[in-house]
Scaffold this active site. Structure first.
Site, PDB file in Angstrom:
ATOM      1  N   HIS A 132      57.261  21.790  19.222  1.00  0.00           N
ATOM      2  CA  HIS A 132      58.466  22.437  18.691  1.00  0.00           C
ATOM      3  C   HIS A 132      58.176  23.936  18.675  1.00  0.00           C
ATOM      4  CE1 HIS A 132      61.291  23.741  15.524  1.00  0.00           C
ATOM      5  NE2 HIS A 132      61.960  22.620  15.730  1.00  0.00           N
ATOM      6  N   ASP A 209      51.189  19.282  13.259  1.00  0.00           N
ATOM      7  CA  ASP A 209      52.591  19.405  12.872  1.00  0.00           C
ATOM      8  C   ASP A 209      53.132  17.987  12.686  1.00  0.00           C
ATOM      9  OD1 ASP A 209      55.336  19.450  12.825  1.00  0.00           O
ATOM     10  OD2 ASP A 209      55.570  20.853  14.482  1.00  0.00           O
ATOM     11  N   GLN A 212      57.679  15.132  12.178  1.00  0.00           N
ATOM     12  CA  GLN A 212      58.334  13.883  12.610  1.00  0.00           C
ATOM     13  C   GLN A 212      57.443  12.667  12.392  1.00  0.00           C
ATOM     14  OE1 GLN A 212      61.465  13.865  13.443  1.00  0.00           O
ATOM     15  NE2 GLN A 212      61.845  16.004  13.949  1.00  0.00           N
ATOM     16  N   LYS A 235      63.378  16.118   6.168  1.00  0.00           N
ATOM     17  CA  LYS A 235      63.327  15.077   7.193  1.00  0.00           C
ATOM     18  C   LYS A 235      62.841  13.761   6.603  1.00  0.00           C
ATOM     19  CE  LYS A 235      62.274  18.425  10.839  1.00  0.00           C
ATOM     20  NZ  LYS A 235      63.535  18.630  11.541  1.00  0.00           N
ATOM     21  N   CYS A 373      64.769  22.683  20.211  1.00  0.00           N
ATOM     22  CA  CYS A 373      63.722  23.664  19.868  1.00  0.00           C
ATOM     23  C   CYS A 373      62.407  23.333  20.563  1.00  0.00           C
ATOM     24  CB  CYS A 373      63.507  23.772  18.365  1.00  0.00           C
ATOM     25  SG  CYS A 373      64.956  24.292  17.477  1.00  0.00           S
TER      26      CYS A 373
HETATM   27  N1  7TS Z   1      58.053  20.657  13.970  1.00  0.00           N
HETATM   28  C1  7TS Z   1      58.725  19.571  14.418  1.00  0.00           C
HETATM   29  C2  7TS Z   1      57.986  18.521  15.161  1.00  0.00           C
HETATM   30  C3  7TS Z   1      60.084  19.441  14.158  1.00  0.00           C
HETATM   31  O1  7TS Z   1      60.739  18.374  14.606  1.00  0.00           O
HETATM   32  C4  7TS Z   1      60.754  20.462  13.433  1.00  0.00           C
HETATM   33  C5  7TS Z   1      62.232  20.414  13.212  1.00  0.00           C
HETATM   34  C6  7TS Z   1      60.000  21.538  12.971  1.00  0.00           C
HETATM   35  C7  7TS Z   1      58.662  21.617  13.270  1.00  0.00           C
HETATM   36  C8  7TS Z   1      60.603  22.604  12.123  1.00  0.00           C
HETATM   37  O2  7TS Z   1      60.909  22.075  10.869  1.00  0.00           O
HETATM   38  P1  7TS Z   1      61.657  22.957   9.756  1.00  0.00           P
HETATM   39  O3  7TS Z   1      61.947  21.978   8.673  1.00  0.00           O
HETATM   40  O4  7TS Z   1      60.721  24.015   9.348  1.00  0.00           O
HETATM   41  O5  7TS Z   1      62.891  23.480  10.422  1.00  0.00           O
HETATM   42  N2  7TS Z   1      62.932  19.690  14.191  1.00  0.00           N
HETATM   43  C9  7TS Z   1      64.263  19.694  14.409  1.00  0.00           C
HETATM   44  C10 7TS Z   1      64.861  18.896  15.368  1.00  0.00           C
HETATM   45  O6  7TS Z   1      64.263  18.096  16.068  1.00  0.00           O
HETATM   46  N3  7TS Z   1      66.183  19.127  15.369  1.00  0.00           N
HETATM   47  O7  7TS Z   1      66.447  20.074  14.452  1.00  0.00           O
HETATM   48  C11 7TS Z   1      65.257  20.434  13.840  1.00  0.00           C
END
Ligand code: 7TS
Length: 415
Positions: A132, A209, A212, A235, A373
């Site tokens: 990401h 990371d 997910q 999430k 992303c």
């Molecule tokens: N890393 C992964 C693997 C992610 O899926 C996401 C967000 C992030 C980092 C960033 O997370 P945040 O909570 O700091 O924004 N992924 C997604 C997505 O798949 N669609 O929208 C956001």
């Protein structure tokens, strides 16, 4: 994450669990909502919404600073989440759990604090081709400031890491490894334990990371031996604006603060300031208190179902969906790794993902379209983006059937 139906106790009533999510009980564009964008953000069960409301209605005060009862109560509620996170991911010490505003913030913290302290010209940071952007850009920013460079572990056409290349890339120049546990764009579950062990053989620290992964499986940071592990509350049935950085105590202790301000200090004078102890050293300013309290309730909720049961149910749904989607003419699944979780990315022949997503939305079906992303993933497959259905344990077979109908309708629409 590789559970089968027989692992799940038959006493779990998934319909009842689904009914605990008020957002799902509505129509969008005149059709019952089918929410398949859990990878972007999951929904909150009523119990989490109620907990946050109760906090705002009766308990709010600033934390860590008031002698008055309300502030002490707010502090206790907020801090109890730290213990729940510690248990959830099996951190050795409570102070290894740092509150952040999300995965992005957690990774920026490590890149800024650790990177700026330890990286120098010629050093290499290994990431994967399926990161990401949150696990690419912070390292590039620090790289520009320190002279360290990104090196990329490539993936194959199934969306699996080419591990021989990883071993080739590991060298005396490698100063840090930062890898995605489960790909948000492809669903691939990466062999992070193997990566961590190999990096540790060379004394290289590893950040995972887990944005997910934590919502969909049991994660044990001690078993993984991860040095840092990042994830987001929104999430995992919690609210937005809150996240976690797990870090090994000895590493966090040696790292300077990332942001300065209230709460993170021990003593301040104009000549010199000393830092608070962990975890507060990394938690400057008033935090998102209600969101932190909400995450605590979300963790209780997930535990009441059981992370292994959640993983098992989601594996069932992914298998069901993959079977159904594979049978659709002109549909190509992007990301066919052997081990996958929660996400199915796909393309429809001759239809741009954005157009298809628009038609699906008219049918009340929420999927994400675009590059998710993860632009390098799209570059790898030479595509502009995908449609992505990302499931949660509160989805059901009917949601998948509606998706399939929606896709058939989309195909007819563009024929
Ligand atoms: N890393 C992964 C693997 C992610 O899926 C996401 C967000 C992030 C980092 C960033 O997370 P945040 O909570 O700091 O924004 N992924 C997604 C997505 O798949 N669609 O929208 C956001």
């Amino acid at each position: 994450m590789n559970h089968t139906k027989t692992d799940i106790p038959s006493t779990i009533n998934w319909n009842e669990i689904r009914s605990q999510f008020p957002v799902l009980n509505q129509e969008v564009n005149g059709k019952r909502l089918v929410y398949l964008d859990n990878g972007a953000s999951s929904q909150m069960p009523q119990i989490v919404v109620d907990r946050i409301n109760a906090y705002h209605s009766h308990e709010h005060a600033n934390v860590h600073r008031g002698i008055h009862s309300l502030s002490q109560h707010a502090t206790d509620a907020f801090e109890s989440t730290r213990e729940k996170v510690q248990k959830l991911i099996n951190a050795r010490y409570l102070e290894e759990v740092i509150y952040t505003t999300g995965t992005t913030d957690s990774i920026n913290l490590v890149a800024s604090s650790y990177g700026r302290t330890y990286f120098k010209e010629g050093d290499e940071i290994l990431v994967t081709e399926m990161e990401h952007h949150a696990n690419i850009v912070p390292w590039q920013i620090i790289g520009e400031q320190t002279g360290a460079k990104l090196k990329v572990i490539p993936m194959d056409e199934n969306g699996e890491l080419i591990m021989e290349k990883f071993y080739e890339l590991l060298s005396a120049k490698t100063k840090f490894v930062s890898v995605i546990h489960v790909s948000n764009a492809l669903g691939t579950i990466n062999p992070v334990k193997e990566i961590i062990d190999a990096a540790h053989d060379r004394n290289i620290p590893v950040l995972v990371d887990g944005a997910q992964a934590v919502p969909h499986s049991t994660v044990d940071v001690q078993e993984l031996d991860a040095d840092f592990y990042a994830f987001s509350a929104h999430k995992m049935c919690g609210p937005t604006g809150f996240g976690i950085l797990y870090g090994k105590k000895e590493l966090l202790d040696a790292m300077p603060p990332y942001r300065g301000g209230g709460d993170m200090i021990d003593k301040v004078t104009f000549e010199k300031t000393t830092w608070n102890d962990l975890p507060h050293k990394f938690e400057a300013g008033t935090p998102p208190i209600a969101a932190g309290v909400g995450l605590g309730t979300a963790i209780d909720y997930l535990n009441s179902i059981g992370m292994d049961n959640i993983a098992g149910r989601e594996a069932e749904l992914i298998t069901y969906a993959t079977g159904k989607l594979s049978k659709i003419d002109g549909l190509r699944i992007v990301g066919t790794a052997h081990k996958k979780a929660s996400v199915i990315s796909f393309l429809l022949d001759g239809v741009h993902p954005t157009d298809a997503g628009t038609i699906l939305d008219k049918e009340g079906i929420a999927v994400r379209t675009g590059h998710h992303c993860a632009q390098p993933v799209m570059d790898h497959f030479n595509i502009p983006g995908t449609l992505r259905a990302s499931i949660s344990f509160y989805n059901n077979e009917d949601d998948i059937d509606r998706l399939v109908e929606g896709i058939e309708y989309t195909k007819e629409f563009f024929e």
